[in-house]
Design a protein around this motif. Structure first.
Motif, PDB file in Angstrom:
ATOM      1  N   CYS A  26       0.838  -1.192   0.000  1.00 39.79           N
ATOM      2  CA  CYS A  26       0.000   0.000   0.000  1.00 39.79           C
ATOM      3  C   CYS A  26       0.879   1.249   0.000  1.00 39.79           C
ATOM      4  O   CYS A  26       2.114   1.172   0.033  1.00 39.79           O
ATOM      5  N   GLU A  27       0.227   2.415   0.018  1.00 33.56           N
ATOM      6  CA  GLU A  27       0.943   3.683  -0.076  1.00 33.56           C
ATOM      7  C   GLU A  27       1.762   4.019   1.167  1.00 33.56           C
ATOM      8  O   GLU A  27       2.582   4.935   1.132  1.00 33.56           O
ATOM      9  N   ALA A  28       1.538   3.293   2.272  1.00 31.80           N
ATOM     10  CA  ALA A  28       2.313   3.582   3.477  1.00 31.80           C
ATOM     11  C   ALA A  28       3.795   3.284   3.282  1.00 31.80           C
ATOM     12  O   ALA A  28       4.658   3.914   3.885  1.00 31.80           O
ATOM     13  N   MET A  29       4.114   2.292   2.426  1.00 27.85           N
ATOM     14  CA  MET A  29       5.503   1.960   2.059  1.00 27.85           C
ATOM     15  C   MET A  29       6.389   1.750   3.286  1.00 27.85           C
ATOM     16  O   MET A  29       7.524   2.236   3.343  1.00 27.85           O
ATOM     17  N   CYS A  30       5.888   1.019   4.284  1.00 25.70           N
ATOM     18  CA  CYS A  30       6.623   0.844   5.535  1.00 25.70           C
ATOM     19  C   CYS A  30       7.914   0.052   5.328  1.00 25.70           C
ATOM     20  O   CYS A  30       7.939  -0.947   4.610  1.00 25.70           O
ATOM     21  N   GLY A  31       8.981   0.489   5.974  1.00 24.27           N
ATOM     22  CA  GLY A  31      10.220  -0.265   5.992  1.00 24.27           C
ATOM     23  C   GLY A  31      10.130  -1.386   7.015  1.00 24.27           C
ATOM     24  O   GLY A  31       9.763  -1.160   8.173  1.00 24.27           O
ATOM     25  N   LEU A  32      10.471  -2.604   6.608  1.00 28.38           N
ATOM     26  CA  LEU A  32      10.259  -3.778   7.449  1.00 28.38           C
ATOM     27  C   LEU A  32      11.556  -4.536   7.689  1.00 28.38           C
ATOM     28  O   LEU A  32      12.478  -4.505   6.883  1.00 28.38           O
ATOM     29  N   GLU A  33      11.589  -5.210   8.827  1.00 29.40           N
ATOM     30  CA  GLU A  33      12.600  -6.232   9.102  1.00 29.40           C
ATOM     31  C   GLU A  33      11.927  -7.589   8.937  1.00 29.40           C
ATOM     32  O   GLU A  33      10.983  -7.915   9.657  1.00 29.40           O
ATOM     33  N   ILE A  34      12.413  -8.382   7.993  1.00 26.96           N
ATOM     34  CA  ILE A  34      11.891  -9.733   7.778  1.00 26.96           C
ATOM     35  C   ILE A  34      12.881 -10.706   8.410  1.00 26.96           C
ATOM     36  O   ILE A  34      14.020 -10.828   7.943  1.00 26.96           O
ATOM     37  N   ASN A 185     -10.817   7.676   4.439  1.00 26.41           N
ATOM     38  CA  ASN A 185     -10.747   7.096   5.778  1.00 26.41           C
ATOM     39  C   ASN A 185      -9.355   6.513   5.990  1.00 26.41           C
ATOM     40  O   ASN A 185      -9.149   5.301   5.904  1.00 26.41           O
ATOM     41  N   PRO A 186      -8.360   7.366   6.251  1.00 22.18           N
ATOM     42  CA  PRO A 186      -6.990   6.876   6.411  1.00 22.18           C
ATOM     43  C   PRO A 186      -6.817   5.837   7.517  1.00 22.18           C
ATOM     44  O   PRO A 186      -5.864   5.056   7.471  1.00 22.18           O
ATOM     45  N   ALA A 187      -7.721   5.807   8.492  1.00 22.48           N
ATOM     46  CA  ALA A 187      -7.620   4.790   9.533  1.00 22.48           C
ATOM     47  C   ALA A 187      -7.753   3.391   8.942  1.00 22.48           C
ATOM     48  O   ALA A 187      -7.237   2.420   9.516  1.00 22.48           O
ATOM     49  N   ALA A 188      -8.433   3.276   7.800  1.00 29.61           N
ATOM     50  CA  ALA A 188      -8.599   1.979   7.150  1.00 29.61           C
ATOM     51  C   ALA A 188      -7.658   1.806   5.966  1.00 29.61           C
ATOM     52  O   ALA A 188      -7.138   0.717   5.732  1.00 29.61           O
ATOM     53  N   SER A 189      -7.436   2.877   5.203  1.00 29.39           N
ATOM     54  CA  SER A 189      -6.699   2.740   3.944  1.00 29.39           C
ATOM     55  C   SER A 189      -5.296   3.333   3.989  1.00 29.39           C
ATOM     56  O   SER A 189      -4.611   3.358   2.965  1.00 29.39           O
ATOM     57  N   GLN A 190      -4.846   3.802   5.167  1.00 25.73           N
ATOM     58  CA  GLN A 190      -3.605   4.581   5.238  1.00 25.73           C
ATOM     59  C   GLN A 190      -3.795   5.785   4.324  1.00 25.73           C
ATOM     60  O   GLN A 190      -4.787   6.457   4.389  1.00 25.73           O
ATOM     61  N   GLY A 191      -2.849   6.078   3.467  1.00 21.30           N
ATOM     62  CA  GLY A 191      -3.063   7.131   2.498  1.00 21.30           C
ATOM     63  C   GLY A 191      -3.663   6.541   1.235  1.00 21.30           C
ATOM     64  O   GLY A 191      -3.537   5.350   0.968  1.00 21.30           O
ATOM     65  N   SER A 192      -4.289   7.363   0.446  1.00 19.11           N
ATOM     66  CA  SER A 192      -4.795   6.951  -0.859  1.00 19.11           C
ATOM     67  C   SER A 192      -4.590   8.149  -1.765  1.00 19.11           C
ATOM     68  O   SER A 192      -5.152   9.218  -1.520  1.00 19.11           O
ATOM     69  N   LEU A 193      -3.741   7.976  -2.799  1.00 24.27           N
ATOM     70  CA  LEU A 193      -3.156   9.114  -3.506  1.00 24.27           C
ATOM     71  C   LEU A 193      -2.508  10.052  -2.486  1.00 24.27           C
ATOM     72  O   LEU A 193      -2.499  11.266  -2.643  1.00 24.27           O
ATOM     73  N   LEU A 194      -1.986   9.464  -1.441  1.00 25.61           N
ATOM     74  CA  LEU A 194      -1.258  10.172  -0.381  1.00 25.61           C
ATOM     75  C   LEU A 194      -0.377   9.145   0.310  1.00 25.61           C
ATOM     76  O   LEU A 194      -0.883   8.189   0.908  1.00 25.61           O
ATOM     77  N   ALA A 195       0.921   9.294   0.203  1.00 26.30           N
ATOM     78  CA  ALA A 195       1.864   8.375   0.829  1.00 26.30           C
ATOM     79  C   ALA A 195       2.454   9.023   2.069  1.00 26.30           C
ATOM     80  O   ALA A 195       3.138  10.048   1.983  1.00 26.30           O
ATOM     81  N   ALA A 196       2.144   8.431   3.215  1.00 26.72           N
ATOM     82  CA  ALA A 196       2.651   8.943   4.484  1.00 26.72           C
ATOM     83  C   ALA A 196       2.669   7.795   5.485  1.00 26.72           C
ATOM     84  O   ALA A 196       1.702   7.031   5.569  1.00 26.72           O
ATOM     85  N   PRO A 197       3.728   7.663   6.255  1.00 27.26           N
ATOM     86  CA  PRO A 197       3.751   6.604   7.257  1.00 27.26           C
ATOM     87  C   PRO A 197       2.966   7.014   8.499  1.00 27.26           C
ATOM     88  O   PRO A 197       2.900   8.199   8.840  1.00 27.26           O
ATOM     89  N   ASP A 198       2.333   6.027   9.135  1.00 33.97           N
ATOM     90  CA  ASP A 198       1.625   6.260  10.402  1.00 33.97           C
ATOM     91  C   ASP A 198       0.741   7.497  10.314  1.00 33.97           C
ATOM     92  O   ASP A 198       0.802   8.422  11.124  1.00 33.97           O
ATOM     93  N   ILE A 199      -0.115   7.509   9.320  1.00 34.52           N
ATOM     94  CA  ILE A 199      -0.891   8.704   9.007  1.00 34.52           C
ATOM     95  C   ILE A 199      -1.847   9.087  10.127  1.00 34.52           C
ATOM     96  O   ILE A 199      -2.100  10.268  10.372  1.00 34.52           O
ATOM     97  N   MET A 200      -2.361   8.099  10.866  1.00 36.63           N
ATOM     98  CA  MET A 200      -3.320   8.433  11.919  1.00 36.63           C
ATOM     99  C   MET A 200      -2.647   9.142  13.094  1.00 36.63           C
ATOM    100  O   MET A 200      -3.268   9.986  13.748  1.00 36.63           O
ATOM    101  N   SER A 201      -1.394   8.833  13.361  1.00 36.54           N
ATOM    102  CA  SER A 201      -0.675   9.585  14.400  1.00 36.54           C
ATOM    103  C   SER A 201      -0.505  11.038  13.977  1.00 36.54           C
ATOM    104  O   SER A 201      -0.638  11.962  14.793  1.00 36.54           O
TER     105      SER A 201
END
Length: 752
Positions: A26-34, A185-201
């Motif tokens: 998704c647009e959040a593009m979170c950096g992860l440790e696998i 509703n960023p609480a459900a979709s994060q950003g949409s045509l909007l990329a931002a991490p932890d958007i609800m915070s």
């Protein structure tokens, strides 16, 4: 430019240990440790050193291990023989594609072949780049995509206003003090045509220092965190926005600021807005006239403010007017292209979608260059309504669709007329699917050509970086090698299908020649010589394309011209990513109009205002249906991931939300099964009573409708749900863009 701390030592592909990977879901593009143990994903965590997300991770990122290890995932090509699937090798699969598709083209021409492209394509390294080859070079005159059930109105308004169909401004939420959210509703979709991490915070921080207002028929989880919730009648947002525009002019609140010399059409817009006073729209919208005036004054009186409208505005019957008017309000209040307002992303690499379509340069409203055979629907930006696909398959005659290629899409669940499509797909002469699942659509295929799992491929986002609040880049190497090292990658599959459409057997396509031609074209769009570019590489493919668009982008080294510029090699040395800073003002340079001005009042959109005026006189429907999303089940393909479906037992997410008063009038209680009817069809769905929805409105989530014979989705089929698109009338669209209107559908609800 910010370069993060060096990570812990990374391990080879497929080895046990800690791998870094950016989430491609998704647009959040979170950096992860696998974390890999014994060759399997043991756990997934947010990467605290990631330059973008800094440790944040949403539930979708945590599901990557589920998607990779999913026993239902298709790993080898499948060919249908006498109605049963058989695993085959890749050469056999491509030969079967030729046997199926070549006769269709020989008998009926390439016009009898079409494609459908789904949402996951945009998040895949190879598919996102090379889908352009299939669509642009195959010769198929018509193609369909999930875009016309999503953001096409925004593409249209951006094309007409700014001269670029992906030149879409995004809200600078990190620096704003007043955020008005409409249909999102960023609480459900994060950003949409909007990329931002932890958007609800971030939204919580805005609410603490300023104001967050949500205008929505439903008191969503985002609205619950806001300073104010304003319920609105679905499909009337454009009328409300026009009343805001009226107020800005009437009360002398228009202030263009730095845009004053870069806007054309101000006086035309003033004249258009004269009759749209708040009293005229108050009853229809359900928003009091004085509250509409106050919204205009709040926006004009706040130095850093922005209106953000998203999918609930796009996929309604006035989606194009809404998409246009959101930007108009931001412009008139001096909040476009400035910090804290709506800004244009400055991506480190140039998405291939940013090239103008031939013949549409300068934001021309040259649409209807061709029309559909059955409905006579005009093409808009190269697309027609996806709801047209079923009728084009069903209706005999010259040009009838007889073969379909799908790429990471499930239109049976995601498109209006999906139920009709479900009945018609078996009648096709050829159906080839590039997909990792036997889902509700691909179960009808003749051949399934699987891609890789998200952890078996490299990743560097393409389009999503255009909507990011900062100019970042993060390249992720694969975590696992594919089990078959000789298998073709997804981009090679698309090139073989392209060659097949051109008349070459799929098994004989010269992959390198097609790829070189594509590379030369992209180099040309960046002002570079193709032969010179290719001389820098031993092989082609997505990594070459990524490096080319990085090096030819705004921060790139242009193959040595700027020695300190970015390249793929540089990003490979920085697995936590590189940050080139926040977005900056870019007007007039970003404008694709010939005079470098914003077209504030495009005639093509003004011509749709009389239709909106007629909406004001329409009698109120008994109930209006709107769609919704859930953080753990945004799209149908997420429903087979155990981590995302955890807690479904006894907690059905596929319910009909209905206001307590509306339920009482129909004798309904939570848990009852209701029959929901529209002019398109009817479904049975469990009821969930709430006061967090406007009376007269009901809501259902999209992406459900599993449990169909022949699909191989073990977990999803245990929780089938109901397909809300069965209620979507195929002719209910936003006229200017052709986008489906899946919000604001008149329905009736009765006890089962």
């Amino acid at each position: 430019m910010t370069i993060p701390p060096k990570p812990l030592p990374l391990v080879p592909v497929g080895a046990d240990g800690r791998h870094l990977h950016q989430c491609p879901l998704c647009e959040a593009m979170c950096g992860l440790e696998i974390h890999v143990e014994g060759g399997r994903v043991a756990r997934v965590r947010g990467n605290p050193d990631d330059v973008w997300s800094k440790g944040y991770m949403c539930p979708k990122g945590a599901s990557l291990g589920d998607l990779h290890h999913d026993p239902d995932r298709v790993r080898r090509p499948l060919v249908k023989v006498e109605g049963r699937w058989r695993e085959v090798d890749w050469d056999t699969a491509f030969r079967r594609c030729t046997q199926l598709l070549a006769p269709v083209i020989e008998r009926h021409g390439i016009a009898a072949v079409t494609s459908f492209t789904g949402q996951p394509t945009a998040h895949t390294l190879g598919l996102s780049r090379y889908i352009h080859v299939l669509l642009g070079m195959s010769g198929m005159p018509t193609s369909y995509s999930s875009g016309t059930v999503d953001q096409w109105p925004k593409n249209l308004s951006s094309h007409l206003m700014y001269g670029g169909w992906w030149t879409i401004p995004v809200p600078d939420i990190e620096r704003t003090d007043l955020l008005i959210i409409m249909g999102a509703n960023p609480a459900a979709s994060q950003g949409s045509l909007l990329a931002a991490p932890d958007i609800m915070s971030t939204i919580g921080e805005i609410a603490r220092r300023g104001t967050v207002i949500v205008i929505d028929p439903v008191r969503t989880k985002t609205a619950a965190r806001a300073s104010e919730w304003i319920p609105i009648v679905p499909g009337t947002d454009a009328a409300l926005l026009l009343a805001v525009v009226h107020t800005l002019f009437a009360e002398d609140l228009v202030e263009l600021g730095a845009l004053a010399g870069h806007v054309d059409g101000l006086e035309v817009l003033r004249e258009v807005a004269v009759d749209w006073h708040p009293e005229r729209v108050a009853e229809t919208t359900g928003v009091p006239a004085e509250r509409i005036r106050a919204l205009a004054r709040q926006l004009a009186g706040t130095d850093r403010a922005v209106v953000y409208g998203r999918i609930g505005l796009c996929n309604q019957e006035f989606g194009s007017l809404c998409s246009w008017l959101v930007d108009v309000v931001n412009i008139l209040t001096g909040h476009l292209d400035r910090p804290g307002g709506a800004m244009f992303g400055r991506p480190v690499l140039r998405s291939l979608l940013h090239s103008p379509q031939p013949g549409l340069e300068d934001g021309k409203a040259l649409f209807g260059r061709w029309r559909t055979r059955v409905r006579d629907a005009p093409e808009v930006l190269g697309q027609v309504p996806v709801a047209c696909l079923a009728e084009e398959i069903e209706t005999p005659g010259e040009g009838q669709i007889r073969a379909l290629i799908t790429v990471a899409g499930n239109p049976v669940l995601s498109a209006p007329s999906g139920e009709q499509l479900d009945r018609l797909l078996p009648t096709l002469e050829a159906m080839i699917c590039v997909d990792n699942a036997i889902n509700e659509t691909t179960r009808h295929a003749d051949v399934i050509l699987p891609g890789l799992s998200p952890l078996e491929r490299a990743h560097l986002d393409d389009l999503q970086l255009s909507f990011a609040l900062r100019s970042i880049a993060n390249y992720s190497a694969p975590v696992f090698d594919p089990p078959d090292p000789e298998r073709p990658d997804e981009w090679e599959i698309l090139l073989r299908l392209t060659g097949l459409c051109q008349g070459t057997p799929a098994e004989s396509v010269d992959i390198a020649a097609l790829d070189d031609g594509f590379t030369d074209y992209v180099a040309y769009t960046l002002g570079l010589d193709g032969a010179f570019v290719r001389s820098h590489y031993e092989r082609g493919g997505p990594e070459r394309m990524v490096d080319l668009t990085l090096r030819g982008g705004p921060f790139g080294d242009r193959y040595g011209e700027r020695p300190d510029g970015v390249s793929l090699e540089m990003l490979e040395r920085e697995p936590n990513g590189v940050d080139f800073g926040p977005t900056v003002a870019q007007i007039p340079g970003i404008l694709g109009t010939a005079d470098h001005k914003i077209r504030l009042a495009p005639r093509y959109l003004l011509d749709d205002i009389p239709r909106l005026a007629r909406r004001l006189r329409r009698p109120a429907a008994e109930l209006l249906l709107v769609s919704r999303r859930d953080l753990r089940s945004n799209n149908s393909w997420m429903h087979n991931a155990p981590n995302l479906m955890r807690g479904m037992t006894g907690n059905n997410r596929c319910t009909l939300l209905i206001h307590t008063d509306d339920a009482g009038a129909r004798g309904l209680s939570t848990g009852d099964v209701a029959v929901v009817r529209s002019e398109a069809g009817c479904i049975d769905v469990p009821v969930e009573l709430t006061d967090d929805i406007k009376s007269g409105v009901v809501s259902m989530p999209h992406g459900w409708g599993h449990g169909r014979e022949g699909s191989r989705l073990t977990i999803a089929n245990q929780h089938p749900g109901a397909n809300t698109n069965a209620l979507s009338p195929p002719l209910f669209i936003d006229d200017p863009s052709g986008n489906a209107a899946v919000n604001g559908i008149p329905v009736t609800v009765t006890r089962s």
